[in-house]
Write an enzyme that holds these catalytic residues in place. Structure first.
Site, short mmCIF file in Angstrom:
data_model
loop_
_atom_site.label_atom_id
_atom_site.label_comp_id
_atom_site.label_asym_id
_atom_site.label_seq_id
_atom_site.Cartn_x
_atom_site.Cartn_y
_atom_site.Cartn_z
N SER A 141 0.86 -1.19 0.00
CA SER A 141 0.00 0.00 0.00
C SER A 141 0.89 1.24 0.00
CB SER A 141 -0.86 0.02 1.26
OG SER A 141 -1.53 1.26 1.40
N TYR A 144 -1.47 -0.11 10.75
CA TYR A 144 -1.66 -0.50 9.34
C TYR A 144 -0.45 -0.07 8.51
CZ TYR A 144 -3.66 -1.07 4.70
OH TYR A 144 -3.87 -1.46 3.38
#
Ligand code: NDP
Ligand code: 8X3
Length: 256
Positions: free
Chosen positions: A143, A156
């Site tokens: 990501s 995250y």
């Protein structure tokens, strides 16, 4: 390279990027093996992949957070094929957007288990099935959160940064085998990602994409397919793919 007839394993194939990838690789005639926890959803994706042209499609229960589940998945996989040409480590996601001061153990642990340990577990289990010197691929889904941190994203962003390190270490470890290792690192994409992050609060999830044309699952799946179909001597180490409206992680243009 022509991917027709090649075996592609996709984790997290019950929705989002994974489901779109099942169709994209199915369309070019691959065998697709699909793993996730929601088996009914996987079965529907497998049916759609067959209709799209997949040589075969196999939906198998998989919880990447559990070593015994990964082992059971691998046994089912070995029953249908001795080899895997493309492994897409896609399963994962975010849980919560709390700052560290009020973060919850169960959210942090779920993110570490799926996005980080899950990639290690599945890769360890399937590595013996990847042929040497025949264009095999391990493609990890990272990501942009692994490149730049944001408030509420400590865990995250941390696990996605960790996933980049796994990709880099694995590429070094496998140098000389001909197995390619890369990552695709998307920005904002409208999948079930935000529904999961906000625990079913769909109104809050919808706000993430308000006024923006985000990426869709198909955009990322097409990029995965392009990466995997490069000639065997070409490795795309890392691809960042973002919506045009997202100039940077903190800079999103919203209409209206
Ligand atoms: P979705 O929520 O639509 O898909 C997530 C997939 O992961 C589902 O198929 C889910 O299946 C699976 N999954 C989650 N936990 C596990 C587990 N423990 N074991 C097996 N499968 C699991 O979101 P996306 O498609 O967007 O997410 C796919 C990947 O892309 C994730 O790694 C995410 O972090 C990453 N990503 C997403 C972005 C976005 O903005 N959407 C941007 C950048 C990266 P099930 O629940 O059935 O097990
Ligand atoms: C998902 C993209 O920016 O919401 O990985 O973290 S972001």
């Amino acid at each position: 390279m022509n991917l027709s007839g090649r075996w592609v394993v996709i984790t997290g194939a019950s929705s989002g990027f994974g489901a779109a990838a099942a169709l994209a690789f199915g369309r070019v005639g691959c065998h697709v093996v699909l793993g996730a926890r929601r088996v009914e959803r996987l079965e529907a994706v497998a049916k759609a992949a067959r209709e799209a042209g997949a040589a075969s499609a196999h939906p198998f229960l998989l919880d990447v957070a559990s070593t015994s589940s990964v082992e059971a998945f691998t046994a089912l996989l070995r029953a249908v094929t001795p080899r895997v040409d493309v492994l897409i480590n896609n399963a994962g996601g975010a849980h919560g957007l709390d700052p560290v001061a009020i973060g919850r153990d169960e959210d942090w642990e779920a993110m570490v288990q799926s996005n980080f340990l899950g990639v290690l577990r599945v890769t360890r289990a399937l590595l013996p099935m990847l042929p040497h010197h025949d264009g095999a691929w391990i493609l990890n889904v990272g990501s942009i959160a692994g490149h730049v941190a944001y408030e509420g994203g400590a865990a995250y962003c941390g696990v996605k940064a960790g996933e980049r390190s796994i990709t880099q270490a694995l590429r070094l470890e496998l140098n000389g085998t001909g197995i390619r290792v890369g990552s695709i690192d998307p920005g904002m994409a409208e999948t079930e990602f935000s529904d999961v992050r906000f625990k079913g609060d769909t109104a809050r999830a919808a706000k993430v994409y308000a006024g923006v044309e985000p990426l869709h699952g198909e955009d990322v799946a097409e990029a995965m397919l392009w990466m995997a179909s490069r000639p065997a001597h070409v490795c795309i180490d890392e691809m960042i793919i973002k919506p045009t409206d997202q100039a940077a992680i903190h800079k999103v243009y919203r209409r209206g």
